[in-house]
Motif scaffolding. Structure first.
Motif, PDB file in Angstrom:
ATOM      1  N   VAL A  86      -4.451  19.269  36.111  1.00 45.16           N
ATOM      2  CA  VAL A  86      -4.482  17.823  35.873  1.00 45.16           C
ATOM      3  C   VAL A  86      -3.179  17.354  35.240  1.00 45.16           C
ATOM      4  CG1 VAL A  86      -5.587  16.011  34.500  1.00 45.16           C
ATOM      5  CG2 VAL A  86      -6.991  17.683  35.731  1.00 45.16           C
ATOM      6  N   ARG A  87      -2.698  18.091  34.250  1.00 49.56           N
ATOM      7  CA  ARG A  87      -1.483  17.678  33.540  1.00 49.56           C
ATOM      8  C   ARG A  87      -0.248  17.797  34.440  1.00 49.56           C
ATOM      9  NH1 ARG A  87      -5.561  18.601  30.829  1.00 49.56           N
ATOM     10  NH2 ARG A  87      -5.889  17.775  28.712  1.00 49.56           N
ATOM     11  N   ALA A  88      -0.201  18.857  35.227  1.00 50.30           N
ATOM     12  CA  ALA A  88       0.918  19.016  36.159  1.00 50.30           C
ATOM     13  C   ALA A  88       0.872  17.950  37.246  1.00 50.30           C
ATOM     14  CB  ALA A  88       0.887  20.406  36.782  1.00 50.30           C
ATOM     15  N   SER A  89      -0.318  17.607  37.696  1.00 47.53           N
ATOM     16  CA  SER A  89      -0.476  16.587  38.730  1.00 47.53           C
ATOM     17  C   SER A  89       0.094  15.251  38.265  1.00 47.53           C
ATOM     18  CB  SER A  89      -1.962  16.422  39.078  1.00 47.53           C
ATOM     19  OG  SER A  89      -2.185  15.294  39.883  1.00 47.53           O
ATOM     20  N   ARG A  90      -0.209  14.881  37.043  1.00 45.46           N
ATOM     21  CA  ARG A  90       0.306  13.619  36.515  1.00 45.46           C
ATOM     22  C   ARG A  90       1.817  13.678  36.320  1.00 45.46           C
ATOM     23  NH1 ARG A  90      -4.623  13.443  32.156  1.00 45.46           N
ATOM     24  NH2 ARG A  90      -6.230  12.602  33.564  1.00 45.46           N
ATOM     25  N   ARG A  91       2.326  14.843  35.996  1.00 44.31           N
ATOM     26  CA  ARG A  91       3.767  14.983  35.759  1.00 44.31           C
ATOM     27  C   ARG A  91       4.559  14.874  37.067  1.00 44.31           C
ATOM     28  NH1 ARG A  91       7.866  17.409  32.195  1.00 44.31           N
ATOM     29  NH2 ARG A  91       6.350  17.313  30.478  1.00 44.31           N
ATOM     30  N   VAL A  92       4.104  15.514  38.140  1.00 40.41           N
ATOM     31  CA  VAL A  92       4.883  15.537  39.383  1.00 40.41           C
ATOM     32  C   VAL A  92       4.690  14.268  40.200  1.00 40.41           C
ATOM     33  CG1 VAL A  92       4.835  18.049  39.468  1.00 40.41           C
ATOM     34  CG2 VAL A  92       3.120  16.758  40.750  1.00 40.41           C
ATOM     35  N   GLY A  93       3.579  13.552  39.984  1.00 45.35           N
ATOM     36  CA  GLY A  93       3.374  12.278  40.654  1.00 45.35           C
ATOM     37  C   GLY A  93       3.050  12.388  42.133  1.00 45.35           C
ATOM     38  N   PRO A  94       3.007  11.259  42.803  1.00 46.64           N
ATOM     39  CA  PRO A  94       2.591  11.231  44.214  1.00 46.64           C
ATOM     40  C   PRO A  94       3.558  11.906  45.171  1.00 46.64           C
ATOM     41  CG  PRO A  94       3.363   9.063  43.512  1.00 46.64           C
ATOM     42  CD  PRO A  94       3.259   9.896  42.278  1.00 46.64           C
ATOM     43  N   THR A  95       4.809  12.094  44.756  1.00 48.58           N
ATOM     44  CA  THR A  95       5.776  12.759  45.641  1.00 48.58           C
ATOM     45  C   THR A  95       5.809  14.272  45.424  1.00 48.58           C
ATOM     46  OG1 THR A  95       7.552  12.353  44.042  1.00 48.58           O
ATOM     47  CG2 THR A  95       7.217  10.705  45.769  1.00 48.58           C
ATOM     48  N   ILE A 108     -12.701  27.006  42.097  1.00 45.16           N
ATOM     49  CA  ILE A 108     -12.065  26.237  43.166  1.00 45.16           C
ATOM     50  C   ILE A 108     -12.921  25.008  43.514  1.00 45.16           C
ATOM     51  CG2 ILE A 108     -11.481  26.282  45.615  1.00 45.16           C
ATOM     52  CD1 ILE A 108      -9.431  27.646  43.801  1.00 45.16           C
ATOM     53  N   GLU A 109     -14.216  25.197  43.600  1.00 43.06           N
ATOM     54  CA  GLU A 109     -15.114  24.083  43.896  1.00 43.06           C
ATOM     55  C   GLU A 109     -15.058  23.026  42.794  1.00 43.06           C
ATOM     56  OE1 GLU A 109     -19.895  23.249  44.722  1.00 43.06           O
ATOM     57  OE2 GLU A 109     -19.172  25.291  44.385  1.00 43.06           O
ATOM     58  N   ALA A 110     -15.057  23.480  41.536  1.00 43.67           N
ATOM     59  CA  ALA A 110     -15.034  22.555  40.403  1.00 43.67           C
ATOM     60  C   ALA A 110     -13.739  21.745  40.367  1.00 43.67           C
ATOM     61  CB  ALA A 110     -15.214  23.327  39.101  1.00 43.67           C
ATOM     62  N   ILE A 111     -12.609  22.396  40.657  1.00 49.02           N
ATOM     63  CA  ILE A 111     -11.325  21.684  40.654  1.00 49.02           C
ATOM     64  C   ILE A 111     -11.275  20.664  41.785  1.00 49.02           C
ATOM     65  CG2 ILE A 111      -8.838  21.943  40.957  1.00 49.02           C
ATOM     66  CD1 ILE A 111      -9.114  24.700  39.623  1.00 49.02           C
ATOM     67  N   GLY A 112     -11.801  21.039  42.948  1.00 49.13           N
ATOM     68  CA  GLY A 112     -11.846  20.098  44.063  1.00 49.13           C
ATOM     69  C   GLY A 112     -12.621  18.838  43.707  1.00 49.13           C
ATOM     70  N   LYS A 113     -13.765  19.012  43.066  1.00 46.68           N
ATOM     71  CA  LYS A 113     -14.571  17.871  42.655  1.00 46.68           C
ATOM     72  C   LYS A 113     -13.861  17.058  41.579  1.00 46.68           C
ATOM     73  CE  LYS A 113     -19.066  19.972  43.724  1.00 46.68           C
ATOM     74  NZ  LYS A 113     -20.336  20.501  43.160  1.00 46.68           N
ATOM     75  N   ARG A 114     -13.185  17.752  40.671  1.00 44.44           N
ATOM     76  CA  ARG A 114     -12.464  17.055  39.601  1.00 44.44           C
ATOM     77  C   ARG A 114     -11.316  16.227  40.163  1.00 44.44           C
ATOM     78  NH1 ARG A 114     -10.269  19.823  33.972  1.00 44.44           N
ATOM     79  NH2 ARG A 114      -9.558  17.861  33.010  1.00 44.44           N
ATOM     80  N   LYS A 117     -12.803  13.097  41.576  1.00 46.66           N
ATOM     81  CA  LYS A 117     -13.300  12.232  40.508  1.00 46.66           C
ATOM     82  C   LYS A 117     -12.165  11.532  39.775  1.00 46.66           C
ATOM     83  CE  LYS A 117     -16.149  12.321  36.318  1.00 46.66           C
ATOM     84  NZ  LYS A 117     -16.951  13.190  35.415  1.00 46.66           N
ATOM     85  N   GLU A 118     -11.056  12.261  39.538  1.00 48.02           N
ATOM     86  CA  GLU A 118      -9.942  11.703  38.778  1.00 48.02           C
ATOM     87  C   GLU A 118      -8.834  11.165  39.680  1.00 48.02           C
ATOM     88  OE1 GLU A 118      -8.692  14.079  35.445  1.00 48.02           O
ATOM     89  OE2 GLU A 118     -10.662  15.043  35.268  1.00 48.02           O
ATOM     90  N   ASN A 119      -9.130  11.093  40.987  1.00 48.33           N
ATOM     91  CA  ASN A 119      -8.204  10.526  41.963  1.00 48.33           C
ATOM     92  C   ASN A 119      -6.836  11.220  41.929  1.00 48.33           C
ATOM     93  OD1 ASN A 119      -7.557   8.735  44.068  1.00 48.33           O
ATOM     94  ND2 ASN A 119      -6.625   7.270  42.649  1.00 48.33           N
ATOM     95  N   LEU A 120      -6.873  12.538  41.908  1.00 46.02           N
ATOM     96  CA  LEU A 120      -5.634  13.339  41.914  1.00 46.02           C
ATOM     97  C   LEU A 120      -5.342  13.730  43.358  1.00 46.02           C
ATOM     98  CD1 LEU A 120      -6.437  15.593  38.832  1.00 46.02           C
ATOM     99  CD2 LEU A 120      -5.151  13.444  38.865  1.00 46.02           C
ATOM    100  N   THR A 121      -4.696  12.852  44.074  1.00 46.99           N
ATOM    101  CA  THR A 121      -4.491  13.055  45.510  1.00 46.99           C
ATOM    102  C   THR A 121      -3.433  14.104  45.831  1.00 46.99           C
ATOM    103  OG1 THR A 121      -2.909  11.225  45.553  1.00 46.99           O
ATOM    104  CG2 THR A 121      -5.212  10.693  46.013  1.00 46.99           C
ATOM    105  N   ASN A 122      -2.700  14.553  44.833  1.00 46.84           N
ATOM    106  CA  ASN A 122      -1.645  15.541  45.083  1.00 46.84           C
ATOM    107  C   ASN A 122      -2.076  16.967  44.742  1.00 46.84           C
ATOM    108  OD1 ASN A 122      -1.754  15.310  42.334  1.00 46.84           O
ATOM    109  ND2 ASN A 122       0.420  14.813  42.034  1.00 46.84           N
ATOM    110  N   VAL A 123      -3.357  17.201  44.542  1.00 51.78           N
ATOM    111  CA  VAL A 123      -3.877  18.531  44.190  1.00 51.78           C
ATOM    112  C   VAL A 123      -4.459  19.208  45.421  1.00 51.78           C
ATOM    113  CG1 VAL A 123      -5.644  19.792  42.884  1.00 51.78           C
ATOM    114  CG2 VAL A 123      -4.313  17.979  41.771  1.00 51.78           C
ATOM    115  N   ARG A 124      -4.070  20.457  45.628  1.00 49.93           N
ATOM    116  CA  ARG A 124      -4.624  21.285  46.706  1.00 49.93           C
ATOM    117  C   ARG A 124      -5.199  22.550  46.065  1.00 49.93           C
ATOM    118  NH1 ARG A 124      -3.271  17.099  48.177  1.00 49.93           N
ATOM    119  NH2 ARG A 124      -1.876  16.478  49.879  1.00 49.93           N
ATOM    120  N   THR A 125      -6.365  22.973  46.480  1.00 44.14           N
ATOM    121  CA  THR A 125      -6.963  24.191  45.941  1.00 44.14           C
ATOM    122  C   THR A 125      -6.686  25.369  46.866  1.00 44.14           C
ATOM    123  OG1 THR A 125      -9.085  23.662  46.985  1.00 44.14           O
ATOM    124  CG2 THR A 125      -8.784  22.984  44.683  1.00 44.14           C
ATOM    125  N   VAL A 126      -6.520  26.545  46.267  1.00 42.30           N
ATOM    126  CA  VAL A 126      -6.234  27.769  47.022  1.00 42.30           C
ATOM    127  C   VAL A 126      -7.108  28.890  46.475  1.00 42.30           C
ATOM    128  CG1 VAL A 126      -4.490  29.467  47.683  1.00 42.30           C
ATOM    129  CG2 VAL A 126      -3.833  27.060  47.390  1.00 42.30           C
TER     130      VAL A 126
END
Length: 227
Positions: A86-95, A108-114, A117-126
Motif C-alpha cells: 500500500v505504501r509503495a503503491s502511493r509512492r510510485v503513483g499511477p505511472t 495473495i487473495e487478501a491483497i487483491g481484495k485490499r 477496496k482502496e482503489n490501488l490500480t497499480n498493484v499486481r499480485t504474484v
C-alpha cells in the motif's frame, strides 16, 4: 635337508611382495546441511497493521534509500497483508507499479481484495514459490523483503531466480533481525554470504529500523561482470 618350496607356493610369495598393500579409503566428505529457516507465517494478517509501524521502521526513509519514487516499479516480496504494498503503491503513483508477491494463496487473495477496496490500480499480485518469486523478466526497479528473508526455504536459489526481474541499477532491500534462522531472524553476515553466492554485492548497511539493536537494513545490487 629341507625340501625346496613348491613352484606354486613360491609364485604366491613373490606376487605378495610385488602387490602394494591396500590403502584405507578416504572418507567421502559430507555435504553441509542447509541452514535452518523459519516456518512462513500463515496466521492473522492483521498483525502486520499495528499502529506506529511506519515510524518504527522509518519506511519513508527506507523507500528513499531504495530509490522508490513516482513512475518506478517495485516488488514487495513476502507481501503478507500488503502493508508495504500500500505504501509503495502511493509512492510510485499511477505511472508506477507494485508487484505484491507471496507464496501464501490466502495472502495473495487478501491483497487483491485490499487493492480493490482502496482503489490501488497499480498493484499486481504474484503467487511465488519457495524457490522462485516468479516475477516477470525486467519488471522492477526496486525490491523489498520486509522481515521475510529468514522464512525463505531456498534463499540462494530464490535470489538467483530474482535476478532476471531486476532492471539496470535496481536495488534489493532486506530488513530483518539477527537470529539463527529458525527463530524468525538470521544474522546479517549469513545474508551477505548467501546473497554473494546468488550474484549480489552488498551496497549499504543501516541499523535505524526499530532501533532495537537487532534489526538491520541491507541494500544489495546485482553484480556486474562478476564484481
Amino acid at each position: 635337508m629341507k625340501s625346496p618350496l613348491r613352484p606354486a607356493l613360491w609364485m604366491i610369495l613373490v606376487l605378495g611382495l610385488l602387490v602394494p598393500a591396500a590403502r584405507p579409503q578416504a572418507a567421502t566428505p559430507q555435504a553441509a546441511a542447509p541452514r535452518q529457516t523459519s516456518t512462513p507465517y500463515t496466521g492473522d494478517l492483521s498483525r502486520f497493521e499495528s499502529p506506529g509501524r511506519d515510524q518504527r521502521l522509518q519506511i519513508d526513509r527506507v523507500m528513499d534509500l531504495l530509490g522508490i519514487q513516482a513512475g518506478k516499479n517495485v516488488a514487495d516480496i513476502g507481501a503478507g497483508s500488503g502493508w508495504f504494498t500500500v505504501r509503495a503503491s502511493r509512492r510510485v503513483g499511477p505511472t508506477g507499479a507494485v508487484l505484491a508477491e507471496d507464496i501464501n494463496p490466502l495472502a495473495i487473495e487478501a491483497i487483491g481484495k485490499r487493492a480493490i477496496k482502496e482503489n490501488l490500480t497499480n498493484v499486481r499480485t504474484v503467487l511465488g514459490r519457495p524457490d522462485d518469486p516468479a516475477l516477470p523478466p525486467g519488471s522492477v526497479d526496486a525490491v523489498l523483503l520486509l522481515k521475510v528473508y529468514h522464512e525463505i526455504a531456498h534463499p540462494v536459489t530464490f535470489m538467483k531466480a530474482l535476478r532476471p526481474a531486476l532492471r539496470q541499477g535496481a536495488k534489493v532491500g532486506i530488513i530483518d533481525r539477527n537470529g539463527n534462522g529458525a527463530d524468525h531472524g538470521v544474522d546479517h553476515a549469513v545474508i551477505e554470504n548467501e546473497m554473494g553466492e546468488a550474484g549480489f554485492r552488498l551496497a549499504a548497511t543501516y541499523d535505524f529500523t526499530k532501533a532495537d539493536g537487532q534489526d538491520y537494513f541491507l541494500i544489495f545490487e546485482a553484480k556486474q561482470n562478476g564484481r
